[in-house]
Design a protein around this motif. Structure first.
Motif, PDB file in Angstrom:
ATOM      1  N   GLY A 106       0.792  -1.220   0.000  1.00 12.73           N
ATOM      2  CA  GLY A 106       0.000   0.000   0.000  1.00 12.73           C
ATOM      3  C   GLY A 106       0.825   1.270   0.000  1.00 12.73           C
ATOM      4  O   GLY A 106       0.330   2.344   0.373  1.00 12.73           O
ATOM      5  N   SER A 136       2.762   4.513  -1.467  1.00  8.58           N
ATOM      6  CA  SER A 136       2.653   5.432  -2.609  1.00  8.58           C
ATOM      7  C   SER A 136       4.019   5.797  -3.169  1.00  8.58           C
ATOM      8  O   SER A 136       4.205   5.872  -4.383  1.00  8.58           O
ATOM      9  CB  SER A 136       1.918   6.712  -2.188  1.00  8.58           C
ATOM     10  N   SER A 148      -4.708   7.431   2.146  1.00  6.18           N
ATOM     11  CA  SER A 148      -5.777   7.335   3.159  1.00  6.18           C
ATOM     12  C   SER A 148      -6.444   5.968   3.195  1.00  6.18           C
ATOM     13  O   SER A 148      -7.114   5.628   4.162  1.00  6.18           O
ATOM     14  CB  SER A 148      -6.829   8.402   2.885  1.00  6.18           C
ATOM     15  N   SER A 149      -6.273   5.163   2.152  1.00 11.00           N
ATOM     16  CA  SER A 149      -6.961   3.871   2.106  1.00 11.00           C
ATOM     17  C   SER A 149      -6.181   2.759   2.797  1.00 11.00           C
ATOM     18  O   SER A 149      -6.681   1.632   2.890  1.00 11.00           O
ATOM     19  CB  SER A 149      -7.226   3.478   0.641  1.00 11.00           C
ATOM     20  N   VAL A 150      -4.987   3.030   3.265  1.00 17.08           N
ATOM     21  CA  VAL A 150      -4.162   2.008   3.923  1.00 17.08           C
ATOM     22  C   VAL A 150      -4.460   2.047   5.414  1.00 17.08           C
ATOM     23  O   VAL A 150      -4.220   3.069   6.083  1.00 17.08           O
ATOM     24  CB  VAL A 150      -2.661   2.248   3.656  1.00 17.08           C
ATOM     25  N   GLY A 151      -4.944   0.944   5.929  1.00 15.56           N
ATOM     26  CA  GLY A 151      -5.453   0.914   7.296  1.00 15.56           C
ATOM     27  C   GLY A 151      -4.516   1.437   8.365  1.00 15.56           C
ATOM     28  O   GLY A 151      -4.655   2.557   8.861  1.00 15.56           O
ATOM     29  N   ALA A 164      -2.571   4.854   7.385  1.00 15.60           N
ATOM     30  CA  ALA A 164      -3.305   5.797   6.541  1.00 15.60           C
ATOM     31  C   ALA A 164      -2.818   7.223   6.778  1.00 15.60           C
ATOM     32  O   ALA A 164      -2.691   7.677   7.912  1.00 15.60           O
ATOM     33  CB  ALA A 164      -4.795   5.695   6.823  1.00 15.60           C
ATOM     34  N   ASN A 165      -2.500   7.931   5.669  1.00 17.54           N
ATOM     35  CA  ASN A 165      -2.036   9.324   5.691  1.00 17.54           C
ATOM     36  C   ASN A 165      -0.806   9.511   6.589  1.00 17.54           C
ATOM     37  O   ASN A 165      -0.673  10.514   7.292  1.00 17.54           O
ATOM     38  CB  ASN A 165      -3.161  10.262   6.147  1.00 17.54           C
ATOM     39  N   GLU A 180      -3.283  12.415   2.076  1.00 22.54           N
ATOM     40  CA  GLU A 180      -2.810  11.761   0.849  1.00 22.54           C
ATOM     41  C   GLU A 180      -1.352  12.112   0.511  1.00 22.54           C
ATOM     42  O   GLU A 180      -1.056  12.723  -0.515  1.00 22.54           O
ATOM     43  CB  GLU A 180      -3.708  12.117  -0.344  1.00 22.54           C
TER      44      GLU A 180
END
Length: 529
Positions: free
Chosen positions: A226, A228, A245-248, A251-252, A273
């Motif tokens: 996950g 980026s 933000s979608s990675v548990g 996230a962020n 993000e």
């Protein structure tokens, strides 16, 4: 060639089915061959072709030519005067100048591993002399492929004054992995029998070195998902990763990954993000470009403490600017170049933008968004990739301005400057002052997905896909940085999304980020072979 008078004048009593003629000769050097043809109903001509003087030595040569004329095919009934004998004396008073053979190289080298293609190595032979066209170029190669690593050596005529020698290397899959070193002589001579050498010395020795490497399939270690973006901090000897933000769990956040431990050791909230990352060369700061806010945030290292926020403002169309690329100036950790996803290039000192900027959508007629930037030897020059163009920018205290652009110089969007050269993501290498290609790290049949130079170690590493690979396979290939020759190949089991980044770490480590966000630690491959 000597043309003799008509030697047979048959009478009109010659049989209707004609006469049989035959010619035989001795081969002592004077006469090379003979030829006969009819010149009329009752006449013919015999041509004697003398041996070319360049294929003989100084001296006198004598041959005998015997002519038979008979009424029957077996020549049991010869005509009157048959056989007739001609004595030919041929004197060579002086030899013509020799033909000089010049080879453009006398050493050939190649390397391959199982799964690679059979290669052809070539050298050019240039002939200089009045008899260059008649010179026969040959080699004395006679070894088997198992002994030499070579299937065949072929001489190809290019022109009267040039020949090409092709060395056909054997398929590495059919060879025992080892170093093959074999030599052969290249010589020139006159005549099919090569009775006289064309040069002195008579031959030139050529050495072929062919390294067949052992091919070992390896399993890469996946240490994160996950992700980026990923960058390496040589000061702290750690990787920094960004997570959307979608990675548990992360996230962020931006996180620190210890490659020795193979796991994330710390993380912090970065903003919405986080996408683009850049580390200063002194290890003081991590810059994070956000995709959910028009900001770049600077964190102090190694504690990942928020230090400053760069407000990117609005574009010319009053849209929010988002960082597309961030590059920290060499030796100036508080100065960064930032390109925007909405076009534009700006230099920042801390949180202040220098006044002179570049609108890449309109500037100098150059269109499109910059896909990659890299500083040059110092903080006065910046290089960029945009579509197929390689662009050079001048950077001053007032800001940035385009110096020149080289169109159609690139076929990839990723570039990096190392030791005076520009390395690209597809394996090509450019000279930044001219935009010209100086080499390519790309084995036959493969496409390069990511590249990592290590000029200190004299190596360049690529993640490549061969046309024969399955969807989950990749190849980690180690090249000699100076010769562009592949030295080692490892086959890896990877996901099928392809490589996004390949980074060196530590004394001999490599790590890869895939397009699907997986981070792999790759098998040790950076040591000198």
């Amino acid at each position: 060639m000597i043309r003799l008078p008509r030697w047979v004048r048959p009478s009109r009593s010659t049989p209707e089915d004609g006469l049989y003629f035959g010619v035989e000769q001795t081969h002592n050097g004077a006469v090379n061959s003979t030829g006969y043809y009819e010149t009329g109903e009752f006449s013919g001509q015999l041509d004697l072709y003398l041996t070319p003087p360049y294929s003989l030595s100084v001296g006198t040569y004598t041959d005998t030519v015997i002519i038979h004329a008979c009424y029957d095919e077996s020549c049991r009934r010869p005509v009157q005067g048959s056989p007739a004998t001609i004595q030919v004396t041929y004197e060579i008073l002086a030899l013509p100048p020799p033909t000089q053979l010049t080879l453009d190289k006398t050493m050939l080298a190649a390397a391959a591993g199982p799964g690679g293609d059979a290669q052809i190595l070539s050298l050019l032979v240039t002939l200089d002399g009045p008899n260059a066209a008649e010179t026969v170029v040959s080699t004395d190669f006679s070894r088997t492929a198992a002994e030499s690593g070579i299937n065949a050596v072929e001489v190809v005529r290019i022109s009267d004054t040039q020949r090409r020698i092709d060395v056909h290397l054997a398929d590495p899959d059919n060879l025992t992995p080892r170093q093959y070193s074999i030599g052969f002589n290249v010589s020139g001579c006159y005549g099919v029998a090569c009775s006289r050498p064309a040069q002195n010395p008579a031959s030139t020795y050529v050495l072929v070195n062919y390294r067949v490497h052992e091919f070992v399939e390896q399993t890469a270690q996946r240490v994160a998902s996950g992700v980026s973006e990923m960058v390496w901090d040589p000061a702290a000897q750690k990787f920094y990763l960004s997570f959307g933000s979608s990675v548990g769990t992360y996230a962020n956040q931006v996180a620190m990954l210890d490659p020795v431990l193979g796991r994330i050791t710390s993380s912090t909230f970065s903003g919405s993000e986080p996408r683009t990352l850049a580390v200063s060369d002194d290890g003081a700061y991590l810059y994070v470009g956000l995709g959910g806010a028009n900001q770049v945030r600077r964190f102090r290292l190694p504690g990942l403490t928020l230090d400053a926020t760069l407000e990117l403002g609005l574009s010319a169309n009053n849209g929010s600017r988002f960082a597309n690329n961030i590059s920290v100036a060499p030796g100036e950790s508080r100065t960064v170049a930032i390109t925007f996803a909405e076009n534009g290039l700006v230099i920042y000192d801390d949180t202040v933008a220098r006044p002179q900027t570049v609108d890449t959508e309109r500037y100098n007629g150059v269109l499109g968004t910059i896909s990659s930037i890299t500083w040059g030897r110092d903080a006065s020059v910046l290089y960029a990739a945009k579509n197929s163009s390689f662009i050079v920018f001048d950077v001053k205290s007032s800001g940035v301005a385009m110096n020149r652009s080289y169109d159609n110089a690139l076929s990839t969007g990723w570039i990096r400057y190392f030791d005076g050269l520009i390395y690209t993501g597809n394996g090509t290498v450019l000279e930044p002052d001219t935009g010209s290609q100086v080499g390519v790290f790309q084995p036959a049949g493969s496409s390069v997905q990511a590249l990592a130079p290590d000029t200190t170690a004299g190596r360049v590493y690529t993640i490549s896909r061969h046309r024969s690979d399955s969807g989950v396979d990749g190849r980690l290939i180690t090249f000699d940085a100076e010769t562009y020759v592949p030295l080692r190949t490892l086959q890896l089991s990877l996901d099928n999304s392809g490589a996004k980044r390949l980074l060196r770490w530590g004394p001999d480590g490599l790590a890869m980020l895939t397009n699907s966000g997986d981070v792999y630690l790759l098998p040790v491959a950076a040591r000198r072979e």
